[in-house]
Design a protein around this motif. Structure first.
Motif, short mmCIF file in Angstrom:
data_model
loop_
_atom_site.label_atom_id
_atom_site.label_comp_id
_atom_site.label_asym_id
_atom_site.label_seq_id
_atom_site.Cartn_x
_atom_site.Cartn_y
_atom_site.Cartn_z
N ASP A 4 0.86 -1.22 -0.05
CA ASP A 4 0.00 0.09 -0.03
C ASP A 4 0.98 1.26 0.04
N LEU A 5 1.70 1.39 -1.11
CA LEU A 5 2.45 2.58 -1.55
C LEU A 5 2.46 3.31 -2.62
N PRO A 6 2.61 4.42 -2.61
CA PRO A 6 2.74 4.90 -4.10
C PRO A 6 4.10 4.57 -4.75
N HIS B 8 9.84 -3.44 -7.64
CA HIS B 8 10.30 -2.64 -8.82
C HIS B 8 9.57 -1.13 -8.71
N ARG B 9 8.28 -1.43 -8.69
CA ARG B 9 7.04 -0.47 -8.51
C ARG B 9 7.17 0.65 -7.68
#
Length: 238
Positions: free
Chosen positions: A113-115, A144-145
Motif C-alpha cells: 500500500d505505497l505510491p 520494482h514499482r
C-alpha cells in the motif's frame, strides 16, 4: 484480509499468528550469530544512502516480512529511516511492543500500500520462501514499482543445489500450514530480472549452527533512471 487474495497468504498469516510468541523468543536476537547478514545489512545501508536523491529528505526503506522487528531495528541503528511490514497481525503487535519507537504495519509484500517510486531500499530476509513460484515475478515487479530508481534490494533465503518445496504442518507445538520453497540463487536471480530488477551480487554460505540448509544472499537494485526515461522510471532490467 481480502477474500480475493491468494490462499498462500491466508495460510501464511494464520500460521505465523499461531507461532508468533515462540518465533519471537527464538529469533529476536538472531543477528548476533549471523555476521555475514550483519555485514550485508551495513552494505545495504551504504548503498541506500548512496542511491538517495541529493538535497532531499532521505526516502524510507522497508523491511518486508519484518517478524519480531530485529532487522528493522538494526537498519534503524545503521541510520536509515525504516519501517517494517508483516503479514501476521500478531507479529506486528509483538514488534511494536519490542520496538515502540519504530513503525510496523500489517500488509503483504505482494501488494504494498505505497505510491510508485517512494522507497529508498527494501530488505527481505528469509521472508520470500513462502511465496510460490508462480507469484515471484509479480512480487519482484511490485518491489520494482515502489522503489526509487537506483534503490537497492537485499534478499536472503534458504537454498540448496536444486529447487524444492516442503510442507510444514507443525512448529513449536502448534498446527500450521506452511509451504516452504527452497530455491537456488540462479532461480531467484531469474525471477528478479523478470520483475525488472538488476542483480549486483550473489553469495551462498554454508549452514551455520542450528541451520540445515545453505543460505543465499542477493543484492539487487531497481535500475537507475536513464536519460531517455522522461518520468524517471524504467520497466526493464539493464
Amino acid at each position: 484480509m481480502s477474500a480475493d487474495q491468494p490462499e498462500f497468504l491466508r495460510a501464511t498469516r494464520e500460521s505465523y499468528d499461531a507461532i508468533a510468541a515462540e518465533y519471537t523468543d527464538r529469533s529476536a536476537d538472531e543477528l548476533a550469530g549471523l555476521p555475514l547478514e550483519r555485514a550485508l545489512l551495513a552494505a545495504f545501508a551504504e548503498l541506500a544512502r548512496a542511491a538517495a536523491p541529493a538535497d532531499a529528505t532521505p526516502p524510507p526503506v522497508a523491511d518486508l516480512g519484518s517478524g519480531p522487528g530485529h532487522v528493522t531495528a538494526r537498519l534503524h541503528d545503521l541510520g536509515l529511516p525504516v519501517f517494517g511490514v508483516d503479514l501476521s497481525p500478531r507479529m506486528v503487535a509483538l514488534a511494536r511492543r519490542a520496538h515502540p519507537r519504530l513503525r510496523f504495519h500489517v500488509g503483504t509484500m505482494t501488494s504494498l500500500d505505497l505510491p510508485d517510486a517512494t522507497l529508498g531500499g527494501i530488505v527481505a530476509l528469509y521472508s520470500v520462501i513462502h511465496v510460490p513460484d508462480g507469484h515471484l515475478a509479480a512480487l519482484f515487479a511490485e518491489l520494482h514499482r515502489v522503489l526509487l530508481p537506483g534503490a537497492p534490494v537485499l534478499l536472503a533465503f534458504q537454498s540448496g543445489d536444486v529447487d524444492e518445496r516442503a510442507h510444514v504442518a507443525e512448529r513449536f507445538g502448534h498446527a500450521v500450514s506452511l509451504d516452504c520453497h527452497w530455491r537456488t540463487p540462479e532461480t531467484v536471480t531469474g525471477h528478479l530480472r523478470k520483475g525488472g530488477l538488476d542483480v549486483t551480487a550473489r553469495m551462498l554460505r554454508a549452514p551455520g549452527p542450528g541451520e540445515t540448509r545453505p543460505r543465499a544472499l542477493l543484492l539487487a537494485r531497481r535500475p537507475p533512471a536513464g536519460p531517455d526515461d522522461g518520468d524517471g522510471t524504467r520497466t526493464g532490467s539493464g
